[in-house]
Design a protein around this motif. Structure first.
Motif, PDB file in Angstrom:
ATOM      1  N   LYS A   1      51.388  28.044  39.626  1.00 16.22           N
ATOM      2  CA  LYS A   1      51.703  26.165  40.287  1.00 16.22           C
ATOM      3  C   LYS A   1      50.835  26.901  42.099  1.00 16.22           C
ATOM      4  CE  LYS A   1      55.043  22.779  41.666  1.00 16.22           C
ATOM      5  NZ  LYS A   1      55.001  22.215  41.008  1.00 16.22           N
ATOM      6  N   GLU A   2      51.433  28.101  42.694  1.00 19.35           N
ATOM      7  CA  GLU A   2      51.421  28.203  43.891  1.00 19.35           C
ATOM      8  C   GLU A   2      50.054  28.656  44.305  1.00 19.35           C
ATOM      9  OE1 GLU A   2      53.336  32.132  41.645  1.00 19.35           O
ATOM     10  OE2 GLU A   2      53.361  29.601  41.790  1.00 19.35           O
ATOM     11  N   PHE A   3      48.978  28.548  43.023  1.00 19.20           N
ATOM     12  CA  PHE A   3      47.628  29.152  43.449  1.00 19.20           C
ATOM     13  C   PHE A   3      46.740  27.447  43.354  1.00 19.20           C
ATOM     14  CE2 PHE A   3      49.205  33.025  42.307  1.00 19.20           C
ATOM     15  CZ  PHE A   3      48.986  33.932  43.430  1.00 19.20           C
ATOM     16  N   GLU A   4      47.355  26.068  42.794  1.00 20.25           N
ATOM     17  CA  GLU A   4      46.437  25.266  42.335  1.00 20.25           C
ATOM     18  C   GLU A   4      46.108  24.989  43.483  1.00 20.25           C
ATOM     19  OE1 GLU A   4      50.113  22.586  41.333  1.00 20.25           O
ATOM     20  OE2 GLU A   4      49.307  23.432  39.549  1.00 20.25           O
ATOM     21  N   ASN A   5      46.408  25.034  44.722  1.00 23.89           N
ATOM     22  CA  ASN A   5      45.303  24.250  45.912  1.00 23.89           C
ATOM     23  C   ASN A   5      44.405  25.996  46.390  1.00 23.89           C
ATOM     24  OD1 ASN A   5      46.574  22.136  45.286  1.00 23.89           O
ATOM     25  ND2 ASN A   5      48.210  22.751  46.691  1.00 23.89           N
ATOM     26  N   SER A   6      44.497  26.621  45.857  1.00 26.74           N
ATOM     27  CA  SER A   6      43.230  27.534  46.186  1.00 26.74           C
ATOM     28  C   SER A   6      42.132  27.768  46.181  1.00 26.74           C
ATOM     29  CB  SER A   6      44.482  29.164  45.841  1.00 26.74           C
ATOM     30  OG  SER A   6      45.407  29.402  46.045  1.00 26.74           O
ATOM     31  N   GLY A   7      41.507  26.615  45.845  1.00 33.24           N
ATOM     32  CA  GLY A   7      40.199  26.507  45.493  1.00 33.24           C
ATOM     33  C   GLY A   7      39.329  26.966  44.679  1.00 33.24           C
ATOM     34  N   GLU A   8      37.835  27.333  44.738  1.00 32.21           N
ATOM     35  CA  GLU A   8      36.991  27.592  43.473  1.00 32.21           C
ATOM     36  C   GLU A   8      37.452  29.114  43.469  1.00 32.21           C
ATOM     37  OE1 GLU A   8      33.458  26.125  44.174  1.00 32.21           O
ATOM     38  OE2 GLU A   8      33.784  24.111  43.141  1.00 32.21           O
ATOM     39  N   TRP A   9      36.573  29.560  42.661  1.00 32.42           N
ATOM     40  CA  TRP A   9      37.046  31.340  42.677  1.00 32.42           C
ATOM     41  C   TRP A   9      35.409  31.397  42.432  1.00 32.42           C
ATOM     42  CZ3 TRP A   9      39.205  33.710  37.187  1.00 32.42           C
ATOM     43  CH2 TRP A   9      40.984  33.122  37.107  1.00 32.42           C
ATOM     44  N   GLU A  10      35.507  33.235  42.620  1.00 33.52           N
ATOM     45  CA  GLU A  10      33.905  33.582  43.212  1.00 33.52           C
ATOM     46  C   GLU A  10      33.696  34.762  42.169  1.00 33.52           C
ATOM     47  OE1 GLU A  10      32.647  35.988  47.285  1.00 33.52           O
ATOM     48  OE2 GLU A  10      34.506  35.767  47.008  1.00 33.52           O
ATOM     49  N   VAL A  11      32.238  34.089  41.896  1.00 33.88           N
ATOM     50  CA  VAL A  11      31.466  34.787  41.085  1.00 33.88           C
ATOM     51  C   VAL A  11      30.494  36.269  41.151  1.00 33.88           C
ATOM     52  CG1 VAL A  11      29.650  34.811  38.948  1.00 33.88           C
ATOM     53  CG2 VAL A  11      31.470  32.717  39.695  1.00 33.88           C
ATOM     54  N   LYS A  12      30.372  37.096  40.713  1.00 35.62           N
ATOM     55  CA  LYS A  12      30.285  37.621  41.905  1.00 35.62           C
ATOM     56  C   LYS A  12      30.035  39.197  39.915  1.00 35.62           C
ATOM     57  CE  LYS A  12      33.275  38.979  45.907  1.00 35.62           C
ATOM     58  NZ  LYS A  12      31.896  39.781  46.428  1.00 35.62           N
ATOM     59  N   THR A  13      29.160  39.651  40.030  1.00 35.26           N
ATOM     60  CA  THR A  13      28.527  40.568  38.865  1.00 35.26           C
ATOM     61  C   THR A  13      29.433  41.895  38.737  1.00 35.26           C
ATOM     62  OG1 THR A  13      27.087  41.951  40.088  1.00 35.26           O
ATOM     63  CG2 THR A  13      25.981  39.721  38.752  1.00 35.26           C
ATOM     64  N   LEU A  14      29.548  42.407  38.122  1.00 35.49           N
ATOM     65  CA  LEU A  14      30.731  44.165  37.278  1.00 35.49           C
ATOM     66  C   LEU A  14      29.591  44.732  38.481  1.00 35.49           C
ATOM     67  CD1 LEU A  14      31.262  43.923  34.186  1.00 35.49           C
ATOM     68  CD2 LEU A  14      32.658  43.148  35.879  1.00 35.49           C
ATOM     69  N   GLY A  15      28.772  45.182  38.851  1.00 33.34           N
ATOM     70  CA  GLY A  15      27.781  45.862  39.022  1.00 33.34           C
ATOM     71  C   GLY A  15      28.203  45.718  41.076  1.00 33.34           C
ATOM     72  N   GLU A  16      28.500  44.222  41.181  1.00 37.98           N
ATOM     73  CA  GLU A  16      29.025  44.322  42.741  1.00 37.98           C
ATOM     74  C   GLU A  16      30.560  44.470  43.630  1.00 37.98           C
ATOM     75  OE1 GLU A  16      26.918  40.217  44.841  1.00 37.98           O
ATOM     76  OE2 GLU A  16      27.613  39.920  42.741  1.00 37.98           O
ATOM     77  N   VAL A  17      31.363  44.664  41.804  1.00 40.68           N
ATOM     78  CA  VAL A  17      32.839  45.059  42.406  1.00 40.68           C
ATOM     79  C   VAL A  17      32.860  46.437  42.266  1.00 40.68           C
ATOM     80  CG1 VAL A  17      35.074  44.208  41.709  1.00 40.68           C
ATOM     81  CG2 VAL A  17      33.213  42.387  42.273  1.00 40.68           C
ATOM     82  N   PHE A  18      32.358  46.840  41.036  1.00 38.58           N
ATOM     83  CA  PHE A  18      32.744  48.443  40.670  1.00 38.58           C
ATOM     84  C   PHE A  18      31.692  49.102  40.908  1.00 38.58           C
ATOM     85  CE2 PHE A  18      35.193  45.358  37.924  1.00 38.58           C
ATOM     86  CZ  PHE A  18      36.261  46.243  37.709  1.00 38.58           C
ATOM     87  N   THR A  19      32.579  50.928  41.106  1.00 41.11           N
ATOM     88  CA  THR A  19      31.060  51.318  41.246  1.00 41.11           C
ATOM     89  C   THR A  19      31.225  52.522  39.499  1.00 41.11           C
ATOM     90  OG1 THR A  19      33.033  53.867  41.823  1.00 41.11           O
ATOM     91  CG2 THR A  19      31.098  52.490  43.000  1.00 41.11           C
TER      92      THR A  19
END
Length: 423
Positions: A229-247
């Motif tokens: 409920k607390e995130f219902e108006n939080s907008g769209e999720w952001e798409v990233k590749t695992l390579g962008e997020v992780f070492t």
């Protein structure tokens, strides 16, 4: 204790009313006869027709489920043996001695002529009062019976048992048939509990499967179907590749010809062990330094790149060294969130990236996988929800294993060891 009492064949565990009654060891040839399964059949005969009990049915369960039979064409006037209530079905051969002589009992009279596959044989008791079907399903899974079968299967290339040798096996039977009923009722009630708890486990797993489908955006979508409920108006999720997020990095294997590299204190994690709290092999500091094996920390995200479990993902439960079949992912993002995302997408990952059934991924493939990310607080909420469900699933699984161990103990205690008695 008198010498006569010392030689009595009795189980370690007894119901009070039977404590003064002994058992007898009976040769199977005195209790019944063997009957062959189907013969003279070709592949074209299977798929339609009359029911027959498959090898898998016999191997998988101590009692035959007649609703799961295969189908075979039986021509008019064809000479084939049918099954009756009380028949005990046995696997004849296997590649391992452990799988030889597995038993499954026909507890109910078949509603129509029912047959047995050609890789098993049936043992038909002369009297269902002397060898009761409900008792048989436990007797022929007891340690004393399995020990006798193990002796017969030793030293054979494909581990077969001959019917002649099988009929010479001695099994323990209570002299009072009511004791058979009591033992069967006790173990059957425990089986009912195990079945009920197993159904609860399946419900939990299905619930998690539904949450994984709905708490993460589906292909082509930017928000999930279900949202806290607390995130219902939080907008769209952001798409990233695992390579962008992780070492990321994978490891290696020290030379197995150098004993000084092994039997140390560093857990050596292989692909089948990414979700375990212990490992089979341990490296020395020298083995770690002289190889491409790399250390991971407890809490790191591990992905199995190839092998039978290619595509499996886990949060490392230990600090240790990984081999080349594992990719380690490190990030400031919630490892638990990505773990749940990837575990729910395993079938998609396997179908998309693993070609020709080879079971191989690569670090580059894993890093190219796109993941939709909400804010960190929402990641944490989703991960906490799914992790708490995992805790329930693990606790339920452990409960079932405890019940199975209890049953194993009862099978050891409620049946005397004929081999010791005759020794």
């Amino acid at each position: 204790m008198s010498k006569n009492n010392e030689n009595k064949l009795v189980p370690r565990l007894r119901f009070p009313e039977f404590r003064n009654e002994s058992w007898k060891d009976s040769e199977l040839s005195k209790l019944g006869k063997t009957i062959n399964g189907l013969n003279g059949k070709s592949s074209e005969d299977f798929g339609t027709g009359k029911p027959f009990v498959t090898y898998k049915q016999v191997f998988d369960s101590a009692k035959v489920d007649l609703s799961k039979c295969g189908r075979v064409v039986i021509k008019e006037n064809e000479n084939q043996n049918t099954l009756l209530k009380g028949d005990i079905l046995f696997t004849t051969s296997s590649e391992t001695p452990h799988e030889v002589g597995y038993a499954s009992v026909v507890l109910n009279e078949p509603n129509e002529p029912t047959y047995l596959n050609s890789f098993c044989f049936s043992f038909r008791p002369f009297s269902l009062k002397q060898l009761q079907p409900e008792f048989s399903q436990y007797l022929f899974h007891s340690p004393t019976y399995r020990k006798s079968i193990g002796v017969l299967a030793q030293g054979i290339t494909r581990f077969n048992i001959s019917k002649g040798a099988f009929l010479k096996i001695k099994v323990p039977l209570p002299k009072n048939p009511i004791e058979q009923q009591k033992i069967a009722a006790c173990l059957s009630s425990l089986d009912d509990v195990i079945t009920a708890e197993s159904k609860k486990l399946e419900v939990l797993k299905e619930h998690k499967k539904g949450l994984l489908q709905n708490l993460f955006p589906q292909e082509g979508e930017t928000v999930p179907k279900l949202r806290f409920k607390e995130f219902e108006n939080s907008g769209e999720w952001e798409v990233k590749t695992l390579g962008e997020v992780f070492t990321s990095f994978s490891g290696g294997t020290p030379s197995t010809s150098k004993k000084m590299y092994y039997e140390g204190s560093i857990p050596f994690i292989r692909s089948a062990e990414i979700n375990k709290t212990s490992t089979e092999l341990f490296l020395t500091d020298l083995g770690l330094r002289n190889s491409s094996a790399k250390m991971v920390s407890k809490g790191d995200l591990l992905v199995a790149l190839y092998g039978a479990n290619s595509g499996d993902v886990a949060i490392s439960k230990i600090e240790g060294a990984i081999n080349q079949a594992i990719l380690c992912l490190k990030s400031e993002f919630s490892n638990s969130f990505v773990y749940h995302y990837l575990s729910g997408k395993k079938s998609w990952i396997v179908s998309k990236y693993i070609q020709g059934g080879q079971g191989n991924l690569s670090g580059e493939i894993v890093k190219s996988i796109s993941v939709s990310f909400p804010s960190k607080p929402e990641q944490q909420k989703i991960a906490a929800c799914l992790s708490s469900l995992d805790d329930l699933i693990n606790a339920q699984s452990q409960k079932i294993e405890t019940l199975k161990l209890h049953k194993k103990g009862l099978l050891q205690g409620l049946f005397p060891d004929v081999n010791e008695h005759n020794g």
